[in-house]
Design a protein around this motif. Structure first.
Motif, short mmCIF file in Angstrom:
data_model
loop_
_atom_site.label_atom_id
_atom_site.label_comp_id
_atom_site.label_asym_id
_atom_site.label_seq_id
_atom_site.Cartn_x
_atom_site.Cartn_y
_atom_site.Cartn_z
N LEU A 32 0.84 -1.03 -0.25
CA LEU A 32 0.10 -0.15 -0.04
C LEU A 32 0.64 1.11 -0.33
N LEU A 33 1.85 1.29 0.68
CA LEU A 33 2.77 2.52 0.91
C LEU A 33 3.40 2.64 -0.70
N LYS A 34 3.87 1.70 -1.23
CA LYS A 34 4.26 1.83 -2.76
C LYS A 34 3.35 2.41 -3.68
N GLU A 35 2.10 2.21 -3.26
CA GLU A 35 1.01 2.57 -4.12
C GLU A 35 0.51 4.05 -3.58
N ASN A 36 1.29 4.81 -2.81
CA ASN A 36 1.01 6.10 -2.19
C ASN A 36 -0.06 6.32 -1.22
N VAL A 37 -0.55 4.81 -0.44
CA VAL A 37 -1.60 5.22 0.36
C VAL A 37 -0.99 5.34 1.71
N LEU A 38 -1.60 6.48 2.24
CA LEU A 38 -1.17 6.85 3.38
C LEU A 38 -1.61 5.88 4.73
N VAL A 39 -0.61 5.50 5.48
CA VAL A 39 -0.88 4.38 6.35
C VAL A 39 -0.81 4.82 7.69
N LEU A 40 -2.18 4.51 8.59
CA LEU A 40 -2.12 4.78 9.96
C LEU A 40 -2.20 3.36 10.52
N ALA A 41 -1.64 3.41 11.78
CA ALA A 41 -1.91 2.13 12.57
C ALA A 41 -1.87 2.06 14.02
N SER A 42 -2.92 1.09 14.54
CA SER A 42 -3.05 1.27 16.14
C SER A 42 -2.89 -0.19 16.48
N GLY A 43 -2.92 -0.19 17.87
CA GLY A 43 -2.83 -1.52 18.61
C GLY A 43 -1.47 -2.31 18.36
N CYS A 44 -1.89 -3.86 18.39
CA CYS A 44 -0.56 -4.51 17.86
C CYS A 44 -0.06 -4.54 16.31
N GLY A 45 -1.03 -3.73 15.55
CA GLY A 45 -0.76 -3.79 14.11
C GLY A 45 0.59 -2.61 14.09
N ALA A 46 -0.20 -1.68 15.07
CA ALA A 46 1.00 -0.46 15.11
C ALA A 46 2.53 -1.18 15.62
N GLY A 47 2.31 -2.08 16.61
CA GLY A 47 3.43 -2.88 17.20
C GLY A 47 4.24 -3.57 16.01
N ALA A 48 3.41 -4.43 15.25
CA ALA A 48 4.15 -5.21 14.18
C ALA A 48 4.91 -4.39 13.36
N LEU A 49 4.36 -2.92 12.94
CA LEU A 49 4.95 -2.25 11.99
C LEU A 49 6.08 -1.51 12.47
N MET A 50 6.09 -1.07 13.98
CA MET A 50 7.01 -0.21 14.43
C MET A 50 8.40 -1.21 14.42
N ARG A 51 8.22 -2.63 14.91
CA ARG A 51 9.10 -3.53 15.05
C ARG A 51 9.92 -3.84 13.76
N HIS A 52 9.37 -3.55 12.66
CA HIS A 52 9.80 -3.72 11.37
C HIS A 52 10.41 -2.20 10.74
N GLY A 53 10.44 -1.32 11.36
CA GLY A 53 11.08 -0.12 10.69
C GLY A 53 10.19 0.89 9.88
N PHE A 54 8.79 0.41 9.89
CA PHE A 54 7.90 1.47 9.32
C PHE A 54 7.59 2.62 10.18
N MET A 55 8.11 2.89 11.28
CA MET A 55 7.81 4.06 12.06
C MET A 55 9.12 4.86 12.01
N ASP A 56 10.00 4.47 11.40
CA ASP A 56 11.40 5.19 11.09
C ASP A 56 11.38 6.36 9.88
N PRO A 57 11.60 7.48 10.13
CA PRO A 57 11.51 8.31 8.91
C PRO A 57 12.51 7.85 7.91
N ALA A 58 13.70 7.40 8.41
CA ALA A 58 14.75 6.87 7.45
C ALA A 58 14.32 5.88 6.56
N SER A 59 13.23 5.01 6.76
CA SER A 59 12.75 4.12 5.72
C SER A 59 11.67 4.64 4.62
N VAL A 60 11.41 5.76 4.70
CA VAL A 60 10.61 6.53 3.59
C VAL A 60 10.80 6.17 2.41
N ASP A 61 12.20 6.73 2.06
CA ASP A 61 12.89 6.35 0.69
C ASP A 61 12.52 4.93 0.18
#
Ligand code: MSK
Length: 644
Positions: A466-495
């Protein structure tokens, strides 16, 4: 070298699963294997235990038996089962909210001296939204009125007024539609009790009537979520972006490690305050200090308000103990595995339950009372310090994995960030970019990890797509947990992970806010209760466009859902008009009719619908198609298609 394994995408978890195997400590994945094959009647929702003549089960292939002993068909049994799951979810989220309402009431009456109103502006904003007069009144008076309005929402009102935390938090169009279609709840506890009544032996046997009541009841979960978020913000502050870290690598061998686990911030907020005060005691015991970390949604709460690092989430909670470095786990309620008691015994961790609603044999129970919050928090931390003195000098295994996290994107924080681009009309930059296609749509990831899915696989695969297709992604709960542990909440991974349009938008907002770079690819909106924050953003967006929420290019997904709370959230998302994906089999497929209603016919009622798709690649595709359909409906361009 990073470990890999079949049960999780997270190398830190894999490392601990291997250690658990060596130590012969049983984990959630071992118990799952021992459970296979699982009961097909239960999995498809075709087992009924609502009376003592049962259990009854219906042949899923159309053979005999076609009805339970009382005559209930597959459609009835499945609809009743779904309703009870929704009611349990609603009871949990609203029970959490009710607890905070009582805390607010005690705080403003001076009966809970360790609590105070932290966000006065939010208090007034919530009061005004509820129609509570604020002019010339003190914060204590307004706070009391807000707490009483919250508690009044639980009972059926004499005037037959709707639940205010629904009627005032959705669009006016939605509120009207819910009233007209008999979907507006009359009272939170009232609707939950109504489900228990109508699903009792010999009551409602009309699948459509049952589903309609289930949909209405799901809004009690929405009210509970929104109320929990509002009241927590009032008492503890509305989150603003904060930098922290996530994964098991946040544990520290030479510190007293205390994990706060569960959902409600009422105790964990105090633990965080007291931990700092108790540093000298920890030092006297030979530790560097007290290191508070979070697990599950209590972790999300303290992460977004205080930058407390998140240790792990949901399915891998046992793994935090397997490190051997966790001195205490302090629990409130919900999503806490009772198996922690066995793991804690093996690893020397103090397990501390605190709430009357959640005790575990083998854990120490320290009853929590707001009236003595700090005193109780100190007692809890002393247990952890004592456990540290026994652990000191012994080897621990802390995986080195840690991801940078920028968290704390409340709706207020997002609007504030956008206001740096347009102070007069903060939503305009967001709308302009949606119209231009730089943002194709918005997806909210929520819900848990589920043992039936390799941990985080669905979240990571779908977010990447979804991110590659320019979808803005929000996350809550353990979904947020999963994505943060895999670097999706690090601005450095935007590129690496975002499409060009989205990258440009995140960079423009980040730079306008003086960050010198983009916002992170995925915006952390908080705990599972804070899923309501996504609605608090969608509603003004819909109002600004003059449409209802069922017309926005907004979708939701719980790709690894587990809890009944996730079933309730999914149902209210559909009720608010959102196409909502679930990535695990729901116990409804035993009824073709109920499945058809939930995935198709409900659209005529609410505009939303469920998408059940276990394959994360196809799920991503289906969500993009749903977004594009909404874009076309608004007359916006669709990638690869013509403007309608
Ligand atoms: S804790 S409900 S496992 S999100 Fe909110 Fe996580 Fe799901 Fe519990």
């Amino acid at each position: 070298m990073a470990k890999s394994c079949k049960v999780s995408l997270d190398p830190a978890v894999c490392e601990m699963v291997e250690k658990a195997g060596r130590l012969e400590v049983e984990t959630v994945w071992d118990r799952y294997q021992a459970m296979l094959p699982q009961c097909g009647f239960g999995e498809t929702g075709l087992c009924c235990r609502h009376c003592l003549q049962g259990p009854c089960r219906i042949d899923p292939f159309g053979g005999e038996p076609k009805a339970g002993i009382c005559g209930a068909t597959a459609d009835v049994i499945v609809a009743r089962g779904l309703d009870r799951a929704i009611a349990a979810g609603g009871a949990s989220h609203s029970g959490h909210a009710k607890h905070i309402a009582h805390t607010l009431k005690k705080a403003v009456r001076g009966k809970a001296p360790d609590y105070a109103i932290k966000d006065k502006a939010k208090l007034r904003k919530v009061a005004e939204r509820l129609g509570i007069p604020t002019e010339g009144r003190s914060e204590a008076e307004i706070g009391l009125a807000v707490a009483e309005a919250a508690l009044a929402d639980f009972n059926e009102k004499a005037t037959e007024a709707p639940v205010t935390w629904v009627a005032t938090t959705v669009t006016e169009k939605r509120s009207k539609l819910l009233m007209e279609r008999g979907l507006m709840p009359k009272g939170i506890d009232y609707e939950i009790a109504d489900i228990m009544h109508r699903t009792h032996y010999g009551c409602d046997a009309d699948p459509i009537n049952l589903l309609q009541a289930g949909i209405r009841c799901s809004l009690t979960d929405f009210a509970g979520c929104h109320m929990g978020t509002d009241l927590s913000d009032i008492l503890f502050g509305t989150p603003q972006p904060v930098v922290s870290e996530a994964n098991l690598g946040v544990l520290k061998a030479d510190m007293v490690n205390v994990a706060v686990h569960g959902h409600n911030p009422v105790l964990s907020e105090i633990i965080v305050q007291v931990a700092e005060e108790m540093k000298p005691e920890a030092k006297a015991a030979g530790a560097g200090g007290v290191n508070v970390v979070g697990i599950c949604c209590t972790g999300n709460e303290v992460l977004m308000r205080h930058g407390i690092p998140s240790c792990t989430h949901s399915l891998s909670q046992e793994m935090a103990l397997i490190t051997g470095a966790l001195d205490a786990v302090v629990m409130d309620y919900q999503c806490i595995m009772p198996s922690l008691a066995t793991v804690a015994e093996c690893m020397g961790t103090r397990l501390i339950t605190t709430m009357e609603t959640m005790k575990i044999p083998g854990a120490i129970h320290i009853p929590f009372a707001e009236e003595r919050a700090k005193e109780i928090a100190r007692e809890i931390i002393r247990h952890a310090i004592e456990a540290f003195t026994r652990r000191r000098g012994k080897p621990v295994d802390i995986p080195q994995n840690r991801s940078k996290v920028v968290a704390g994107f409340s709706a207020e924080a997002i609007i504030n960030a956008l206001s740096k681009l347009n102070a007069d009309d903060p939503l305009k930059p967001l709308l302009d970019n949606i119209v231009a296609g730089n943002i194709r749509g918005v997806c909210l990831f929520c819900g848990c990890n589920n043992v039936k899915v390799p941990q985080d696989r669905n979240f990571v695969t779908m977010a990447r797509r979804l991110l590659k297709e320019n979808v803005l992604v929000l996350a809550s709960g353990c979904g947020a947990g999963a994505l943060m542990r895999h670097g999706f909440m690090d601005p450095a991974s935007v590129d690496e992970v975002c499409g060009e349009g989205l990258k440009a938008v995140l960079t423009a907002i980040g730079e306008a806010n003086g960050l010198g770079g983009p916002l992170p690819p995925v915006l952390h909106v908080g705990s599972c209760v804070d899923t309501s924050r996504a609605v608090a953003l969608a509603v003004p967006l819909a109002n600004r466009l003059g449409v209802d929420t069922d017309q926005l290019p907004v979708v939701a997904s719980a790709p690894e859902a587990t809890a009944e709370k996730a079933v309730a959230i999914g149902t209210w998302a559909v009720t608010l008009g959102i196409p909502t994906h679930v990535g695990v089999m729901l116990p409804v497929v035993g009824s073709r009719y109920v499945t058809q209603v939930l995935t198709d016919k409900v659209r005529d009622l609410t505009g939303g619908y469920f998408i059940v798709e276990p394959d994360p690649e196809s799920a991503g595709q289906k969500l993009l198609a749903a977004i594009d359909e909404r874009r076309a409906g608004l007359g916006l361009n669709v990638p690869g298609g013509a403007r309608r």
